[in-house]
Write a protein that holds these residues in place. Structure first.
Motif, PDB file in Angstrom:
ATOM      1  N   GLN A  70       0.797  -1.358  -0.121  1.00  0.00           N
ATOM      2  CA  GLN A  70       0.223  -0.081  -0.148  1.00  0.00           C
ATOM      3  C   GLN A  70       0.814   1.240   0.009  1.00  0.00           C
ATOM      4  OE1 GLN A  70      -3.209   0.097  -0.314  1.00  0.00           O
ATOM      5  NE2 GLN A  70      -2.902   2.356  -0.461  1.00  0.00           N
ATOM      6  N   LYS A  71       1.799   1.364   0.723  1.00  0.00           N
ATOM      7  CA  LYS A  71       2.864   2.391   0.733  1.00  0.00           C
ATOM      8  C   LYS A  71       3.285   2.707  -0.555  1.00  0.00           C
ATOM      9  CE  LYS A  71       3.858   1.788   5.724  1.00  0.00           C
ATOM     10  NZ  LYS A  71       5.078   1.325   6.534  1.00  0.00           N
ATOM     11  N   LEU A  72       4.095   1.437  -1.316  1.00  0.00           N
ATOM     12  CA  LEU A  72       4.731   1.542  -2.395  1.00  0.00           C
ATOM     13  C   LEU A  72       3.449   2.041  -3.657  1.00  0.00           C
ATOM     14  CD1 LEU A  72       6.803  -1.407  -2.527  1.00  0.00           C
ATOM     15  CD2 LEU A  72       7.649   0.897  -2.835  1.00  0.00           C
ATOM     16  N   LYS A  73       2.190   1.727  -3.390  1.00  0.00           N
ATOM     17  CA  LYS A  73       1.335   2.063  -4.271  1.00  0.00           C
ATOM     18  C   LYS A  73       0.981   3.588  -4.137  1.00  0.00           C
ATOM     19  CE  LYS A  73      -3.307   1.263  -5.372  1.00  0.00           C
ATOM     20  NZ  LYS A  73      -4.830   0.386  -5.202  1.00  0.00           N
ATOM     21  N   THR A  74       0.853   4.032  -2.962  1.00  0.00           N
ATOM     22  CA  THR A  74       0.610   5.543  -2.542  1.00  0.00           C
ATOM     23  C   THR A  74       1.736   6.514  -3.066  1.00  0.00           C
ATOM     24  OG1 THR A  74      -0.577   4.734  -0.599  1.00  0.00           O
ATOM     25  CG2 THR A  74       0.230   7.285  -0.626  1.00  0.00           C
ATOM     26  N   LEU A  75       3.043   5.763  -2.908  1.00  0.00           N
ATOM     27  CA  LEU A  75       3.993   6.745  -3.261  1.00  0.00           C
ATOM     28  C   LEU A  75       4.074   6.651  -4.938  1.00  0.00           C
ATOM     29  CD1 LEU A  75       6.812   8.179  -2.922  1.00  0.00           C
ATOM     30  CD2 LEU A  75       7.781   5.955  -2.954  1.00  0.00           C
ATOM     31  N   ALA A  76       3.955   5.579  -5.513  1.00  0.00           N
ATOM     32  CA  ALA A  76       3.914   5.644  -7.042  1.00  0.00           C
ATOM     33  C   ALA A  76       2.665   6.823  -7.579  1.00  0.00           C
ATOM     34  CB  ALA A  76       3.622   4.243  -7.509  1.00  0.00           C
ATOM     35  N   LYS A  77       1.429   6.577  -6.814  1.00  0.00           N
ATOM     36  CA  LYS A  77       0.432   7.278  -7.411  1.00  0.00           C
ATOM     37  C   LYS A  77       0.743   8.789  -7.103  1.00  0.00           C
ATOM     38  CE  LYS A  77      -4.439   8.058  -6.493  1.00  0.00           C
ATOM     39  NZ  LYS A  77      -5.732   7.829  -5.886  1.00  0.00           N
ATOM     40  N   ALA A  78       1.384   9.172  -5.918  1.00  0.00           N
ATOM     41  CA  ALA A  78       1.558  10.746  -5.531  1.00  0.00           C
ATOM     42  C   ALA A  78       2.767  11.043  -6.683  1.00  0.00           C
ATOM     43  CB  ALA A  78       2.225  10.581  -4.288  1.00  0.00           C
ATOM     44  N   MET A  79       3.595  10.060  -7.262  1.00  0.00           N
ATOM     45  CA  MET A  79       4.561  10.667  -7.835  1.00  0.00           C
ATOM     46  C   MET A  79       3.935  10.707  -9.319  1.00  0.00           C
ATOM     47  SD  MET A  79       7.097  11.341  -6.111  1.00  0.00           S
ATOM     48  CE  MET A  79       8.261  12.155  -7.501  1.00  0.00           C
ATOM     49  N   ASP A  80       3.111  10.012  -9.789  1.00  0.00           N
ATOM     50  CA  ASP A  80       2.441  10.167 -11.050  1.00  0.00           C
ATOM     51  C   ASP A  80       1.767  11.369 -11.098  1.00  0.00           C
ATOM     52  OD1 ASP A  80       3.147   7.516 -12.221  1.00  0.00           O
ATOM     53  OD2 ASP A  80       1.354   6.370 -11.421  1.00  0.00           O
ATOM     54  N   LEU A  81       0.891  11.669 -10.018  1.00  0.00           N
ATOM     55  CA  LEU A  81       0.265  12.866 -10.019  1.00  0.00           C
ATOM     56  C   LEU A  81       1.385  14.217 -10.176  1.00  0.00           C
ATOM     57  CD1 LEU A  81      -2.212  12.300  -7.280  1.00  0.00           C
ATOM     58  CD2 LEU A  81      -2.819  12.503  -9.587  1.00  0.00           C
ATOM     59  N   ALA A  82       2.328  14.200  -9.094  1.00  0.00           N
ATOM     60  CA  ALA A  82       3.273  15.381  -9.251  1.00  0.00           C
ATOM     61  C   ALA A  82       3.889  15.327 -10.602  1.00  0.00           C
ATOM     62  CB  ALA A  82       4.438  14.984  -8.075  1.00  0.00           C
ATOM     63  N   SER A  83       4.375  14.306 -11.395  1.00  0.00           N
ATOM     64  CA  SER A  83       4.681  14.168 -12.781  1.00  0.00           C
ATOM     65  C   SER A  83       3.605  14.996 -13.694  1.00  0.00           C
ATOM     66  CB  SER A  83       5.098  12.862 -13.237  1.00  0.00           C
ATOM     67  OG  SER A  83       5.397  13.006 -14.798  1.00  0.00           O
ATOM     68  N   ASN A  84       2.383  14.638 -13.613  1.00  0.00           N
ATOM     69  CA  ASN A  84       1.481  15.391 -14.609  1.00  0.00           C
ATOM     70  C   ASN A  84       1.630  16.750 -14.177  1.00  0.00           C
ATOM     71  OD1 ASN A  84       0.907  12.650 -15.565  1.00  0.00           O
ATOM     72  ND2 ASN A  84      -0.720  12.275 -14.153  1.00  0.00           N
ATOM     73  N   GLU A  85       1.398  17.119 -12.799  1.00  0.00           N
ATOM     74  CA  GLU A  85       1.374  18.489 -12.619  1.00  0.00           C
ATOM     75  C   GLU A  85       2.639  19.531 -13.033  1.00  0.00           C
ATOM     76  OE1 GLU A  85       0.323  19.163  -8.343  1.00  0.00           O
ATOM     77  OE2 GLU A  85      -1.484  17.806  -8.577  1.00  0.00           O
ATOM     78  N   LEU A  86       3.541  18.822 -12.884  1.00  0.00           N
ATOM     79  CA  LEU A  86       5.024  19.419 -13.273  1.00  0.00           C
ATOM     80  C   LEU A  86       4.825  19.551 -14.770  1.00  0.00           C
ATOM     81  CD1 LEU A  86       7.269  17.790 -10.732  1.00  0.00           C
ATOM     82  CD2 LEU A  86       7.018  19.963 -11.045  1.00  0.00           C
ATOM     83  N   GLU A  87       4.440  18.585 -15.616  1.00  0.00           N
ATOM     84  CA  GLU A  87       4.483  18.610 -16.811  1.00  0.00           C
ATOM     85  C   GLU A  87       3.527  19.741 -17.420  1.00  0.00           C
ATOM     86  OE1 GLU A  87       3.917  15.549 -20.736  1.00  0.00           O
ATOM     87  OE2 GLU A  87       2.888  15.190 -19.112  1.00  0.00           O
ATOM     88  N   ALA A  88       2.482  20.090 -16.889  1.00  0.00           N
ATOM     89  CA  ALA A  88       1.488  20.996 -16.932  1.00  0.00           C
ATOM     90  C   ALA A  88       2.238  22.495 -16.667  1.00  0.00           C
ATOM     91  CB  ALA A  88      -0.042  20.830 -16.368  1.00  0.00           C
ATOM     92  N   LEU A  89       2.843  22.400 -15.625  1.00  0.00           N
ATOM     93  CA  LEU A  89       3.516  23.750 -15.140  1.00  0.00           C
ATOM     94  C   LEU A  89       4.680  23.919 -16.191  1.00  0.00           C
ATOM     95  CD1 LEU A  89       4.127  25.982 -13.040  1.00  0.00           C
ATOM     96  CD2 LEU A  89       5.651  24.355 -11.938  1.00  0.00           C
TER      97      LEU A  89
END
Length: 137
Positions: free
Chosen positions: A26-45
């Motif tokens: 669950q921790k690894l899944k949460t980390l991966a999801k958070a990094m996916d979201l951060a990656s998407n937001e950074l790309e938009a930025l």
């Protein structure tokens, strides 16, 4: 005015010391999801910063064509260059976030491959499992 907002969603995995199989998954899944979201937001930025840099460059040209004071042309050009440089740094951060996300996904798969069978055996039996190191003595 900036349209940046504080983002409080998608909390990172807790560091509570719970190292059971399902908790780690669950921790690894949460980390991966958070990094996916951060990656998407950074790309938009990054895209918005590049567009704003191009707009500032166009504005500098318009100011020059209007024959305004050269200091305004220079300041607007500096803003364009600064935004372009910041966009490059955001791109590096985006690539790093994407890499960490991929590594988290890979780690989760590897962890599952190595320990899922053991977890299935341990969690399906009624008897308690001895503490680690019990059989070493």
């Amino acid at each position: 005015m900036s349209d940046l907002t504080l983002h409080t969603g998608g909390a990172a995995a807790q560091t509570d010391g719970d190292n059971r199989y399902k908790a780690v998954q669950q921790k690894l899944k949460t980390l991966a999801k958070a990094m996916d979201l951060a990656s998407n937001e950074l790309e938009a930025l990054q895209r918005r910063m590049r567009m704003n840099a191009q707009r500032a460059e166009g504005l500098a040209v318009a100011i020059a064509n209007a024959q305004l004071d050269k200091k305004f042309i220079a300041m607007t050009s500096q803003v364009s260059v600064a935004l372009g440089g910041a966009a490059l740094e955001v791109k590096k951060l985006h690539e790093t976030a994407r890499e960490v996300s991929g590594l988290a996904h890979d780690t989760r798969r590897t962890h599952a491959r190595l320990y899922e069978g053991l977890d299935t055996v341990r969690s399906s039996r009624r008897e308690r499992t001895p503490k680690p190191g019990f059989f070493a003595h």
